[in-house]
Design a protein around this motif. Structure first.
Motif, PDB file in Angstrom:
ATOM      1  N   ILE A  88      12.443  71.409  28.911  1.00  0.00           N
ATOM      2  CA  ILE A  88      11.367  71.723  29.863  1.00  0.00           C
ATOM      3  C   ILE A  88      10.649  70.443  30.290  1.00  0.00           C
ATOM      4  O   ILE A  88      10.411  70.217  31.486  1.00  0.00           O
ATOM      5  N   LEU A  89      10.316  69.606  29.320  1.00  0.00           N
ATOM      6  CA  LEU A  89       9.620  68.347  29.626  1.00  0.00           C
ATOM      7  C   LEU A  89      10.448  67.459  30.552  1.00  0.00           C
ATOM      8  O   LEU A  89       9.957  66.946  31.562  1.00  0.00           O
ATOM      9  N   GLU A  90      11.712  67.275  30.190  1.00  0.00           N
ATOM     10  CA  GLU A  90      12.557  66.340  30.938  1.00  0.00           C
ATOM     11  C   GLU A  90      12.941  66.882  32.315  1.00  0.00           C
ATOM     12  O   GLU A  90      12.932  66.151  33.308  1.00  0.00           O
ATOM     13  N   LEU A  91      13.302  68.159  32.370  1.00  0.00           N
ATOM     14  CA  LEU A  91      13.706  68.732  33.657  1.00  0.00           C
ATOM     15  C   LEU A  91      12.541  68.800  34.638  1.00  0.00           C
ATOM     16  O   LEU A  91      12.737  68.647  35.855  1.00  0.00           O
ATOM     17  N   SER A  92      11.343  68.987  34.141  1.00  0.00           N
ATOM     18  CA  SER A  92      10.171  68.992  35.027  1.00  0.00           C
ATOM     19  C   SER A  92      10.031  67.647  35.738  1.00  0.00           C
ATOM     20  O   SER A  92       9.714  67.594  36.934  1.00  0.00           O
ATOM     21  N   THR A  93      10.271  66.572  35.020  1.00  0.00           N
ATOM     22  CA  THR A  93      10.232  65.241  35.633  1.00  0.00           C
ATOM     23  C   THR A  93      11.343  65.076  36.654  1.00  0.00           C
ATOM     24  O   THR A  93      11.132  64.544  37.755  1.00  0.00           O
ATOM     25  N   VAL A  94      12.538  65.541  36.306  1.00  0.00           N
ATOM     26  CA  VAL A  94      13.680  65.434  37.227  1.00  0.00           C
ATOM     27  C   VAL A  94      13.412  66.213  38.510  1.00  0.00           C
ATOM     28  O   VAL A  94      13.639  65.716  39.622  1.00  0.00           O
ATOM     29  N   PHE A  95      12.922  67.453  38.375  1.00  0.00           N
ATOM     30  CA  PHE A  95      12.632  68.251  39.571  1.00  0.00           C
ATOM     31  C   PHE A  95      11.533  67.610  40.417  1.00  0.00           C
ATOM     32  O   PHE A  95      11.578  67.653  41.654  1.00  0.00           O
ATOM     33  N   ASP A  96      10.558  67.008  39.772  1.00  0.00           N
ATOM     34  CA  ASP A  96       9.479  66.331  40.504  1.00  0.00           C
ATOM     35  C   ASP A  96      10.027  65.161  41.306  1.00  0.00           C
ATOM     36  O   ASP A  96       9.567  64.899  42.429  1.00  0.00           O
ATOM     37  N   ASN A  97      11.033  64.483  40.753  1.00  0.00           N
ATOM     38  CA  ASN A  97      11.640  63.338  41.453  1.00  0.00           C
ATOM     39  C   ASN A  97      12.571  63.781  42.581  1.00  0.00           C
ATOM     40  O   ASN A  97      12.573  63.194  43.672  1.00  0.00           O
ATOM     41  N   LEU A  98      13.384  64.818  42.329  1.00  0.00           N
ATOM     42  CA  LEU A  98      14.404  65.227  43.293  1.00  0.00           C
ATOM     43  C   LEU A  98      13.870  66.138  44.395  1.00  0.00           C
ATOM     44  O   LEU A  98      14.434  66.197  45.487  1.00  0.00           O
TER      45      LEU A  98
END
Length: 386
Positions: free
Chosen positions: A86-96
């Motif tokens: 959840i932590l890591e994917l939230s950052t990825v979605f925020d970037n993409l």
């Protein structure tokens, strides 16, 4: 101005890639869609077959990698792996900044995808919802259904079940299972088209496959994980007594996988297993080609319920992992008992017939899903139907 919709697809495990490979291809080839491929969890790990290597080999560009698996293969590790996801994917979605996030099936790691997208108000599409199995996967699957905005299910019963869960019928589509797209092509080859020992290595003896062979793929059951070693030992004893050439695939990264793996290793140390060869992974096309030319599949993998139904490959399905899932006439269900497994294999060998079924679709799911991802209205709110 770029008007392509950005579609972020998250792959978290070896089986998930083969499940949606044709979807990825259809998105990639669609002129109005941009594929943002995210690889996470065990799909990145060598010990589970490095699915990421096959993904790259197939020509897909990876937008992000998320390393979030905690060692331990127990319930605590599974929960924490999901939290890190959840932590890591939230950052990825925020970037993409995707327009739609796509999550696949029911593995515990997929909860991280669903929660991150939902809390970030990103429309979420779920592939293979609405199925029932009676274990932790079912809880995950139905939870993702309630978080998802679009539902691409694989059978009519699954469609009915998603609607019964209160989802908007206008957002539930029986697209069929994308893995059947690959099975449709594989079905055209009536011979084994590669040498599995030469192409994939593996460990153990190399029995002659020319007169038939068995494939085994057995995973731990998360709500029975304490018994995973006992379960696998029953299968090992059955395979040893059957004494047929056997190609055995390593389990998924689930709670109880340590018990399954240690059971296999201990058995190998105690007994000569001249009829068994072990593999970590194979490309999806090759694996289905291998199954299509086998005597039968033994274990509890969903490939026996889905792809093998379409191909008509006989299956000895062990235990509760696929409980209540729609199946074709190719499946014989048994408990974790050595003699029951042996009797089922011998019965299937005597019958020597193939029963095919299109319960999971006819082979055009990938294109169907890509078309819907382009046409559906972008929404992250629910229309209440219950």
């Amino acid at each position: 101005m770029n008007t392509q919709r950005k579609i972020a697809v998250v792959i978290t495990a070896r089986p998930s890639y083969s499940r949606v490979k044709t979807v990825l291809t259809a998105i990639k080839n669609h002129p109005e869609l941009e594929l943002q491929l995210i690889i996470a969890a065990s799909a990145l790990l060598e010990r589970y077959g490095s699915a990421v290597n096959y993904i790259e080999k197939d020509g897909f560009e990876i937008a992000a990698k998320v390393f979030n698996v905690l060692e331990g293969e127990n319930l605590t590790a599974a929960a924490k792996t999901t939290g890190i996801g959840i932590l890591e994917l939230s950052t990825v979605f925020d970037n993409l900044r995707p327009d739609i996030v796509v999550t696949v099936a029911d593995r515990f790691e997929t909860m991280a995808t669903a929660i991150s997208a939902s809390y970030m108000n990103i429309p979420l599409a779920h592939i293979q919802g609405g199925e029932v199995t009676g274990n932790i996967d079912e809880k995950v699957r139905h939870s993702i259904t309630k978080l998802a905005d679009y539902h691409f299910v694989a059978s009519e019963n699954a469609k009915k079940r998603v609607i019964q869960l209160g989802e908007n019928p206008n957002m539930v589509f029986n697209t069929g299972c994308p893995s059947i797209d690959i099975a449709q092509e594989v079905a055209k080859n009536t011979k084994l088209t590669f040498n599995p020992y030469e192409k994939y290595g593996g460990v153990g003896s190399q029995p002659d496959l020319s007169n038939g062979y068995i494939v085994v793929m057995q995973h731990p059951v998360t709500n029975e994980y304490q018994d995973s070693r006992k379960h696998i030992e029953s299968t090992l004893r059955a395979i040893q007594k059957l004494n047929k050439p056997t190609l055995w695939f390593w389990p998924n990264v689930d709670a109880g996988a340590d018990g399954t793996s240690s059971g296999i290793r201990s058995f190998r140390e105690k007994f000569k297993m001249e009829n068994i060869h072990f593999f970590k992974n194979m490309e999806g096309d090759d694996f289905l080609n291998l199954l299509n030319n086998s005597l039968c599949l033994i274990g509890n993998s969903s490939v026996g319920i889905r792809e093998c139904a379409y191909l008509g490959v006989p299956v000895v399905n062990i235990g509760s992992r696929q409980n209540r899932r729609d199946r074709g006439g190719n499946v014989v269900d048994v408990d974790y008992e050595e003699i029951a497994i042996i009797n089922a294999v011998e019965m299937l060998s005597k019958e020597n017939k193939r029963i095919t079924s299109d319960v999971y679709g006819g082979g055009n799911a990938g294109k169907n899903i890509a078309k819907l991802l382009k046409e559906l209205p972008l929404q992250f709110h629910k229309t209440i139907t219950y």
